[in-house]
Design a protein around this motif. Sequence first.
Motif, mmCIF file in Angstrom:
data_model
loop_
_atom_site.group_PDB
_atom_site.id
_atom_site.type_symbol
_atom_site.label_atom_id
_atom_site.label_comp_id
_atom_site.label_asym_id
_atom_site.label_seq_id
_atom_site.Cartn_x
_atom_site.Cartn_y
_atom_site.Cartn_z
ATOM 1 N N VAL A 165 0.875 -1.172 0.000
ATOM 2 C CA VAL A 165 0.000 0.000 0.000
ATOM 3 C C VAL A 165 0.914 1.223 0.000
ATOM 4 O O VAL A 165 1.808 1.326 0.845
ATOM 5 C CB VAL A 165 -0.916 0.010 1.239
ATOM 6 N N SER A 166 0.690 2.126 -0.943
ATOM 7 C CA SER A 166 1.586 3.273 -1.077
ATOM 8 C C SER A 166 0.879 4.422 -1.781
ATOM 9 O O SER A 166 0.153 4.209 -2.754
ATOM 10 C CB SER A 166 2.824 2.858 -1.879
ATOM 11 N N ALA A 167 1.114 5.621 -1.298
ATOM 12 C CA ALA A 167 0.604 6.825 -1.962
ATOM 13 C C ALA A 167 1.503 7.994 -1.610
ATOM 14 O O ALA A 167 2.094 8.027 -0.524
ATOM 15 C CB ALA A 167 -0.830 7.129 -1.542
ATOM 16 N N SER A 168 1.617 8.932 -2.512
ATOM 17 C CA SER A 168 2.323 10.190 -2.242
ATOM 18 C C SER A 168 1.312 11.315 -2.339
ATOM 19 O O SER A 168 0.613 11.458 -3.341
ATOM 20 C CB SER A 168 3.431 10.416 -3.266
ATOM 21 N N VAL A 169 1.238 12.102 -1.280
ATOM 22 C CA VAL A 169 0.338 13.249 -1.234
ATOM 23 C C VAL A 169 1.205 14.484 -0.993
ATOM 24 O O VAL A 169 2.023 14.486 -0.074
ATOM 25 C CB VAL A 169 -0.712 13.085 -0.118
ATOM 26 N N VAL A 170 1.029 15.496 -1.815
ATOM 27 C CA VAL A 170 1.807 16.705 -1.715
ATOM 28 C C VAL A 170 0.976 17.776 -1.008
ATOM 29 O O VAL A 170 -0.197 17.967 -1.336
ATOM 30 C CB VAL A 170 2.233 17.201 -3.112
ATOM 31 N N ALA A 171 1.585 18.458 -0.042
ATOM 32 C CA ALA A 171 0.941 19.591 0.623
ATOM 33 C C ALA A 171 1.682 20.861 0.193
ATOM 34 O O ALA A 171 2.901 20.967 0.356
ATOM 35 C CB ALA A 171 0.994 19.431 2.130
ATOM 36 N N ASP A 172 0.932 21.793 -0.382
ATOM 37 C CA ASP A 172 1.488 23.068 -0.829
ATOM 38 C C ASP A 172 0.934 24.148 0.106
ATOM 39 O O ASP A 172 -0.281 24.230 0.301
ATOM 40 C CB ASP A 172 1.056 23.317 -2.280
ATOM 41 N N PHE A 173 1.818 24.963 0.680
ATOM 42 C CA PHE A 173 1.411 25.930 1.703
ATOM 43 C C PHE A 173 1.379 27.353 1.159
ATOM 44 O O PHE A 173 2.274 27.775 0.443
ATOM 45 C CB PHE A 173 2.379 25.863 2.892
ATOM 46 N N THR A 174 0.309 28.077 1.513
ATOM 47 C CA THR A 174 0.193 29.500 1.230
ATOM 48 C C THR A 174 -0.127 30.195 2.536
ATOM 49 O O THR A 174 -0.562 29.576 3.508
ATOM 50 C CB THR A 174 -0.883 29.789 0.168
ATOM 51 N N TYR A 175 0.061 31.504 2.560
ATOM 52 C CA TYR A 175 -0.020 32.260 3.807
ATOM 53 C C TYR A 175 -0.961 33.434 3.684
ATOM 54 O O TYR A 175 -1.066 34.055 2.647
ATOM 55 C CB TYR A 175 1.395 32.749 4.190
ATOM 56 N N GLN A 176 -1.629 33.744 4.813
ATOM 57 C CA GLN A 176 -2.522 34.912 4.882
ATOM 58 C C GLN A 176 -2.083 35.767 6.038
ATOM 59 O O GLN A 176 -1.709 35.296 7.079
ATOM 60 C CB GLN A 176 -3.967 34.482 5.128
#
Length: 176
Positions: A165-176
Amino acid sequence: MNVKLTTLAIIAALFSVSSYASDPVTVNVTGKVVASPCTFDTANSTLNIDLGEKGAADLANPASAFTEKPFNLVMKDCPAGTANVIATFSGTDAADLTSGNAFKNMGTATNMVIQVKPLAGAWNAVAFKSGSTMTSAVDTTAKTATFNLTTRAVTWTGGVNPGTVSASVVADFTYQ
């Protein structure tokens, strides 16, 4: 006298050439002040989650799942003026999102998907798919923003064949 008139004519011509006026031009200057970025805290974030092992017989029925594993993504050194950090998640969506949001299993086990969601909330209500977002307020004292998450592998159909079982999830961060 002729020399004086010629000199006066030249001087008059010079003044008449330099006295042409042009239309005024307006120059507009614009800009934008944006929130400054935080720093990703690798020491307090979990980037590799091991779900462990589960027998194929335990995944024979629809909606059978691995035990969920909580994890955190932490931003640190958030400057003054940054109030929120927004994470946008992306990855390969599972083919069938009608049973709930999930990412495609890139491993060899069949009939499995991987879900990621905020720690709070029901799986069927808040699990992510590609493009989902989550906002975390910046703790102004600690200058951090923490994303408390959890993940699991689940089968919508049952009948899982053994494999990885394998997955890659990318988190991209923005700021306020």
